[in-house]
Scaffold this active site. Sequence first.
Site, PDB file in Angstrom:
ATOM      1  N   ALA A 125     -64.431 -63.762-180.635  1.00 57.75           N
ATOM      2  CA  ALA A 125     -63.378 -63.638-181.648  1.00 57.75           C
ATOM      3  C   ALA A 125     -62.067 -63.216-180.998  1.00 57.75           C
ATOM      4  CB  ALA A 125     -63.800 -62.637-182.732  1.00 57.75           C
ATOM      5  N   THR A 127     -58.758 -65.256-182.022  1.00 55.68           N
ATOM      6  CA  THR A 127     -57.689 -65.622-182.945  1.00 55.68           C
ATOM      7  C   THR A 127     -57.671 -64.738-184.184  1.00 55.68           C
ATOM      8  OG1 THR A 127     -57.891 -67.911-182.186  1.00 55.68           O
ATOM      9  CG2 THR A 127     -56.676 -67.538-184.221  1.00 55.68           C
ATOM     10  N   SER A 133     -52.083 -68.641-180.279  1.00 54.62           N
ATOM     11  CA  SER A 133     -52.016 -68.780-178.829  1.00 54.62           C
ATOM     12  C   SER A 133     -51.496 -67.529-178.128  1.00 54.62           C
ATOM     13  CB  SER A 133     -51.120 -69.974-178.469  1.00 54.62           C
ATOM     14  OG  SER A 133     -51.682 -71.186-178.939  1.00 54.62           O
ATOM     15  N   ALA A 181     -53.802 -53.490-172.471  1.00 50.45           N
ATOM     16  CA  ALA A 181     -54.046 -52.888-173.785  1.00 50.45           C
ATOM     17  C   ALA A 181     -55.374 -53.303-174.390  1.00 50.45           C
ATOM     18  CB  ALA A 181     -52.914 -53.261-174.743  1.00 50.45           C
ATOM     19  N   TYR A 234     -57.370 -59.857-168.747  1.00 55.27           N
ATOM     20  CA  TYR A 234     -57.707 -60.472-167.467  1.00 55.27           C
ATOM     21  C   TYR A 234     -59.045 -61.207-167.550  1.00 55.27           C
ATOM     22  CZ  TYR A 234     -54.025 -57.329-165.888  1.00 55.27           C
ATOM     23  OH  TYR A 234     -52.827 -56.661-165.746  1.00 55.27           O
ATOM     24  N   GLU A 243     -63.665 -73.010-170.248  1.00 56.06           N
ATOM     25  CA  GLU A 243     -63.628 -73.478-171.628  1.00 56.06           C
ATOM     26  C   GLU A 243     -62.749 -74.713-171.748  1.00 56.06           C
ATOM     27  OE1 GLU A 243     -62.138 -71.979-176.065  1.00 56.06           O
ATOM     28  OE2 GLU A 243     -62.263 -70.544-174.415  1.00 56.06           O
ATOM     29  N   THR A 366     -53.252 -74.507-177.028  1.00 53.49           N
ATOM     30  CA  THR A 366     -52.558 -75.702-177.499  1.00 53.49           C
ATOM     31  C   THR A 366     -51.960 -76.495-176.340  1.00 53.49           C
ATOM     32  OG1 THR A 366     -50.445 -74.549-177.733  1.00 53.49           O
ATOM     33  CG2 THR A 366     -51.920 -74.524-179.650  1.00 53.49           C
TER      34      THR A 366
END
Length: 380
Positions: A125, A127, A133, A181, A234, A243, A366
């Site tokens: 998860a 998005t 993006s 973060a 990272y 992917e 994208t």
Amino acid sequence: MERPVFEADHQRFREVVREFIAREMTPHHERWEQAGLCDREVYVEAAKQGVIGFNVPEEFGGGGVHDFRFNAVVAEELSSARVHGPGFTLHNDVVAPYLLNLANEEQKARWLPGFASGEEVWAIAMTEPGTGSDLKGIATTAVRDGDEWVVNGAKTFISNGIHSDRVIVVAKTDPAGGSKAFSLLVVERDMPGFTRGRNLDKLGLHAQDTAELNFENVRVPAANLLGKEGHGFYHLMTNLPEERMSIAVSAVAASRSILDETIEYAKNRTAFGRPIGSFQNSRFVLAELDTEVDIARVYVDRCLGVLARGELSAVDAAKAKWWTTELQQKVVDRCLQLHGGYGYMMEYPVAKAYADARIQTIFGGTTEIMKEIVGRDLGL
């Protein structure tokens, strides 16, 4: 066309995958499309045949084979058959690298057996409703509280969102951390506060469950931190090239499949008393598409060989991803046009291929983001 990137073992595996799809998937695909998700049992059957889990070490119940060319075989055969329900490429190509490369020994012992057997379905998860993006804009938070992380936020467009038993969640663990973060946390099905929204109604890929996920004060054990705290961004950047190659492989295979069907259609469909393929415009369109699909396959195969040696760059993966998926849009659009009015009818494979293909230039990064990656590498 000869494809030297694949060896005898890959070709034997291709026959196994092709037979499995024909026996266990194609007969059920229409029902899965109507239901909006596949049967969970197909994951278990796929694992028994080695279609998934082959890249998991044998000690955890997998096949112990680490060679992305086997992943590519699965992706190609699924796309050629245009069967998209089970998230096998998500399982093999996206989730597996996170578990194999980032999980510690205790986590591997806890998670990999169910993953390899197909008894546990996984998702990742990233998005969010307000973040696509731009991964650095992720707002889902995880705050440390003793031996737990408290997760709050929402995710959307999550493949395997309904079926998933465990979800790798990208969350902000340090509000002031910049690129450091984010961390990855594994959230499990029955954790209080973890809920799923509706199975989203998509343009295509109807048999693939895609959902919204919500996290309200979900307490996740510290032992479910995947990888290093603060290194989530990272970790994502490390795994995204595989992917993207998976998507590129699928794009070329799907393009070839619908193009071959259209060539046959052009030979048999008549207009003005002759096959439509005999008109110069039709011949030129099909000649152009046939050439470009072959060229794309050569580049992707070269990338597969480099990836098998562990040397594929993120830039080359980005090139493959954007070019092949944009080509797929072109192929299905031109093929639909050659079908005339029948191409607009969902009973014809080209119409479904048109709808299913549209996501390809969006997920996994994208086209615009892929070009940005390539452009920056040029020093621009």
